[in-house]
Write a protein that holds these residues in place. Structure first.
Motif, short mmCIF file in Angstrom:
data_model
loop_
_atom_site.label_atom_id
_atom_site.label_comp_id
_atom_site.label_asym_id
_atom_site.label_seq_id
_atom_site.Cartn_x
_atom_site.Cartn_y
_atom_site.Cartn_z
N ASN A 96 75.73 -11.23 10.47
CA ASN A 96 75.02 -12.39 9.94
C ASN A 96 74.15 -13.05 11.00
N SER A 97 74.75 -13.31 12.17
CA SER A 97 73.99 -14.01 13.20
C SER A 97 72.83 -13.17 13.73
N MET A 98 73.07 -11.86 13.89
CA MET A 98 72.00 -10.98 14.33
C MET A 98 70.87 -10.97 13.30
N ALA A 99 71.23 -10.94 12.02
CA ALA A 99 70.21 -10.96 10.97
C ALA A 99 69.41 -12.26 11.01
N TYR A 100 70.08 -13.40 11.26
CA TYR A 100 69.36 -14.67 11.33
C TYR A 100 68.37 -14.69 12.50
N TRP A 101 68.84 -14.23 13.66
CA TRP A 101 67.95 -14.20 14.83
C TRP A 101 66.77 -13.25 14.59
N MET A 102 67.04 -12.07 14.03
CA MET A 102 65.96 -11.13 13.78
C MET A 102 64.99 -11.65 12.73
N ALA A 103 65.52 -12.33 11.72
CA ALA A 103 64.66 -12.86 10.67
C ALA A 103 63.90 -14.10 11.13
N GLY A 104 64.48 -14.82 12.09
CA GLY A 104 63.85 -16.08 12.49
C GLY A 104 64.12 -17.18 11.48
N ARG A 105 65.16 -17.00 10.66
CA ARG A 105 65.50 -17.97 9.62
C ARG A 105 67.01 -18.02 9.50
N PRO A 106 67.66 -19.03 10.09
CA PRO A 106 69.12 -19.08 10.06
C PRO A 106 69.66 -19.46 8.69
N ASN A 107 70.87 -18.98 8.42
CA ASN A 107 71.62 -19.38 7.23
C ASN A 107 70.87 -19.09 5.93
N SER A 108 70.17 -17.95 5.89
CA SER A 108 69.49 -17.54 4.67
C SER A 108 69.53 -16.03 4.58
N ILE A 109 69.31 -15.51 3.38
CA ILE A 109 69.34 -14.06 3.20
C ILE A 109 68.04 -13.49 3.76
N PRO A 110 68.12 -12.61 4.77
CA PRO A 110 66.90 -12.12 5.40
C PRO A 110 66.22 -11.03 4.58
N THR A 111 64.92 -11.13 4.48
CA THR A 111 64.13 -10.07 3.85
C THR A 111 63.07 -9.53 4.79
N THR A 112 62.63 -10.34 5.73
CA THR A 112 61.63 -9.91 6.70
C THR A 112 62.00 -10.47 8.06
N GLY A 113 61.35 -9.98 9.12
CA GLY A 113 61.62 -10.43 10.47
C GLY A 113 60.50 -11.29 11.03
N TRP A 114 60.83 -12.06 12.06
CA TRP A 114 59.85 -13.02 12.60
C TRP A 114 58.65 -12.31 13.23
#
Length: 824
Positions: A154-172
């Protein structure tokens, strides 16, 4: 607080498009990249493939590969996966709470690399301490996000997405690429150096390319069978039936083109460091040097998830990081120094309290690094307080990681942080100036480029610069760190236009200390190479074959002390009509010690000797216009010089090829026009000296064309670059793969490189010859203890596009800098 979690490796696998083959651009990789293989589409949203934007009529093969602009910033992102212990990276050695909580895994203050009296770096981070001392390292303390998640995934996905605490679909970074490319596609805008595309490089329309940390295996071969295979794939598009089939074939063609482009840039795995992150960062530097257009490059490694055994394991990770960053800057062309910034990230930090296994558990905030020539060094944010934290408490964050990202996007990548990150976040002002700018506000010189294929026009020798007399515009010694700009075009028989490279002898005279010259194309950034090494007591010459800058000049940089500089031209290369190179098996042309090819006895002061070249030592009886030979002087009784000139043609006043002192043995490569009767004339100034010449090739109407390159180092046995980190000596032959290295493509036939020997233990010599062939009875460098000596080498490439080197009688370290290559 519990840590329900999958492993770091599993988290990474879910957040990357998978690739398990070490040879990425193989058949299976093709299928994955175009979206037809196992795992295609695993990352939700815009991960896509080369066919994702299939609005028929779109031509993927038109995707751009262009140079980076002079003020465009390049960002390198290093992932430290598993959760890095920030407290043992930037150590608060004056905080007693740290030693209480971290206990036996805490680093003693006297072992850290102190920064400001309150914190110090991990003792392995010596390269980071060097950058701190230069004011080029920013440490951002307390980086994290609200409502932190302790799951790797979860945390890796938030950092990669650039959007914490949300479902990632794209990266920053993918979303930044969307804006940078305005919705178009480009294979060369962003890339992961690894084996799969990470989430942070996935945008709505754009997606990063995968570049493996080794040369592509499929698409870069040169055998007739492989070429037929590639051509068959290209023919698919010519015969395409319908838009879908045509689009698939276009995607395959793009991958062939990508492999072909990367083959000269990315070395074989055996030539790269054994450490995964060092190999990846070396490839990253090579991609930047190649100026393919990459603006964002990412690489990562781990595991930093040290629940046990942290003192040893974390120390190893810090050592790997330090070595990788050092390797990156060793390989990076200095022309890019003002345009590259590196940043780190990790999905979370570690707990302030150590556990019973001499480790730490999943934490929250941690410090991160941003470094580069234009970074404003210092500490940013705020270090979290440890006071009052209980056993399972985590540290507070003071910098939202989106502010960390925003500071880099707006400060280095040209803006757009609010669109990329979905809001306005604080800019930490991490940069002292923008990309490509120097302290005085001017734009830094850009990198040189590879010249077009060119042929030689040999000339009678002519001096075009001499700081002793003021010839060329400077009438004094060069100072330490000074650059001499020498105009080539329009001088010494060189025409005013149409010149791609020059053949010149550069000599250092009356040096006051140990020094070196670096010669490079005019008005470009100075490379990390050298051409001659000199010192007090004797003049030191060396031949250069050097690309001429757009201003018609070459630059000569003096490293230390004061010295005079002489430049003599012997020819030039042009993309118009000229002569082509033909390499030969090294063969002795003459030796005055034995009367071979010349009269026996020492050369007498100012008494010329004509030497037959045509029909000798592999040079044909007719058709050769110039000869390439290594001229060596030995046993001189006084200071002086030797020179070779075309027989029957006047020599330029006081030009020279080899300069020497009493008792020296000195070699120098010579490219000399062949004169009347197929002869050249040897003459000397000084008392009694012997002369030896070995032929390495000649120029004529048919043969190979030169492509001069920006100078680039490909071998240094002192640091393990290009070969093992060990001296060259008896019983050890170094095999240097040149093709696919230092801008040299796999199809090159011969290489032009400057070879230097240092740390010499006893009198000896170094020979260079095509790999896979018998060692010749000739030499390229003659060595004496304590000397550092260089010589230009033009050598045919042997098996595997490689050359071999040997030093049979002593030990020495060897360096090699590529200056160009020949193609048929």
């Amino acid at each position: 607080m519990l840590d329900p979690d999958i492993s770091t490796a599993s988290a990474l696998a879910h957040l990357h498009r998978p690739e398990t083959d070490a040879h990425a651009l193989d058949r299976r990789r093709f299928l994955q990249l175009i979206g037809m293989g196992v795992g295609a589409g695993m990352v939700s949203g815009g991960a896509g493939s080369l066919l994702d934007s299939l609005a028929f009529g779109h031509d993927p093969s038109a995707w751009a590969a262009g140079p980076v602009g002079p003020t465009d910033g390049i960002l390198v992102v290093i992932g430290m996966f598993g959760g890095n212990d920030g407290l043992n990276t930037v150590v608060p050695f004056n905080d007693g709470n740290y030693y209480t909580m971290h206990g036996g895994i805490a680093i003693p203050g006297n072992e850290t690399l102190s920064l400001d009296g309150s914190v110090g770096l991990h003792p392995e981070l010596t390269e980071f301490k060097r950058m701190w001392d230069l004011g080029q390292l920013a440490i951002v303390d307390g980086v994290g996000y609200s409502n932190p998640d302790l799951s790797h995934f979860n945390s890796m996905a938030y950092w990669m997405a650039g959007r914490p605490n949300s479902i990632p679909t794209t990266g920053w970074l993918g979303r930044w690429l969307d804006g940078y490319l305005s919705g178009s596609k480009d294979l060369y805008a962003g890339a992961e150096v690894g084996y799969s595309v990470p989430l942070h490089l996935v945008g709505q329309a754009a997606r990063g390319t995968v570049v493996t940390p080794s040369r592509p295996s499929f698409g870069a071969g040169t055998s007739s069978r492989e070429l037929q295979q590639y051509q068959a794939i290209r023919n698919m598009h010519t015969n395409a039936q319908g838009p879908w089939f045509g689009a698939v074939s276009e995607a395959f063609i793009d991958q062939l083109d990508l492999a072909k482009t990367l083959a000269p840039v990315v070395p074989d795995a055996a030539q790269l460091p054994s450490s995964a992150i060092s190999a990846r960062l070396e490839v990253t530097a090579r991609l930047i040097n190649a100026n393919l257009g990459f603006r964002v490059l990412t690489a990562g490694w781990g595991d930093f998830d040290h629940h046990a055994g942290e003192p040893v394991q974390h120390g190893l990770r810090m050592s790997e990081l330090n070595a990788a960053v050092r390797r990156f800057f060793e390989v990076l062309d200095p022309a890019w120094s003002s345009r590259v910034t590196v940043m780190t990230f990790s999905e979370f930090g570690r707990t302030p309290w150590s556990n019973d296994g001499s480790g730490t558990d999943h934490g929250t905030s941690a410090p991160h690094f941003v470094f580069g020539q234009n970074v404003k060094g210092g500490r940013y944010g705020r270090r979290p307080s440890l006071a009052g934290l209980e056993r399972w408490d985590r540290m507070a964050h003071h910098v939202d990681f989106r502010s960390y990202y925003a500071s880099v996007i707006d400060g280095w990548l040209g803006g757009g942080a609010s669109e990329v990150l979905g809001g306005n976040f604080e800019n930490l002002r991490l940069f002292r100036r923008g990309p490509g700018l120097l302290a005085d506000g001017t734009v830094a010189p850009g990198p040189a480029s590879v010249t077009t294929p060119s042929s030689l026009v040999p000339l009678a020798p002519a001096r075009i610069a001499d700081t002793r007399t003021g010839l060329g515009g400077v009438h004094r010694k060069l100072q330490p760190g000074e650059r001499l700009r020498v105009r080539v075009t329009g001088k010494g028989g060189v025409p005013a236009s149409g010149v791609t490279a020059v053949v010149a002898n550069v000599t250092a005279v009356d040096a006051t200390s140990a020094m070196y010259f670096t010669v490079y194309p005019g008005s470009t950034a100075r490379p990390k190479t050298s051409n001659l090494n000199g010192g007090p007591g004797r003049p030191v010459p060396n031949l250069v074959v050097m690309a001429v800058g757009a201003d018609g000049c070459i630059d000569v940089f003096n490293s230390h002390g004061t010295t005079h500089c002489l430049v003599d031209v012997f020819g030039y290369f042009t993309d118009q009509q000229g002569d082509r190179f033909v390499p030969v098996v090294p063969s002795r042309l003459f030796d005055t010690r034995r009367g071979q090819g010349i009269r026996s006895g020492k050369v007498v002061d100012n008494v010329p000797i004509d030497v037959q070249v045509s029909g000798k030592a592999g040079v044909p009886a007719t058709g050769a216009t110039a000869v390439v030979l290594n001229l060596t002087v030995t046993e001189p009784e006084s200071p002086g010089y030797l020179r070779l000139t075309p027989t029957g043609q006047p020599a330029g006043a006081k030009t020279s090829n080899v300069n020497f002192g009493p008792g020296d043995t000195v070699p120098n490569l010579v490219i000399c026009r062949i004169g009347t009767g197929g002869r050249i004339t040897l003459s000397g100034v000084g008392q009694g000296m012997h002369a030896i010449a070995d032929v390495f090739g000649y120029f004529g109407a048919s043969g190979d064309l030169l492509r001069a390159t920006p100078p680039v180092r490909v071998l240094d046995t002192r640091i393990g670059m290009g070969a093992d980190r060990a001296p060259l000596g008896p019983g050890r032959t170094v095999r240097l793969t040149v093709a696919g290295n230092g801008f040299v493509p796999p199809g090159a036939t011969a290489v032009v490189m400057n070879v230097a020997a240092t740390n010499v233990t006893a009198p000896s010599y170094v020979s260079v010859w095509p790999a896979g062939e018998k060692a010749p009875g000739t030499s390229n460098l003659n060595l004496a203890p304590g000397q550092t000596i260089a010589n230009l080498v033009i050598c045919r490439l042997g098996a595997g596009g490689a050359v071999e080197m040997a030093n049979p009688k002593a030990k020495c370290d060897v360096l090699a800098d590529v200056l160009g290559y020949f193609v048929d």
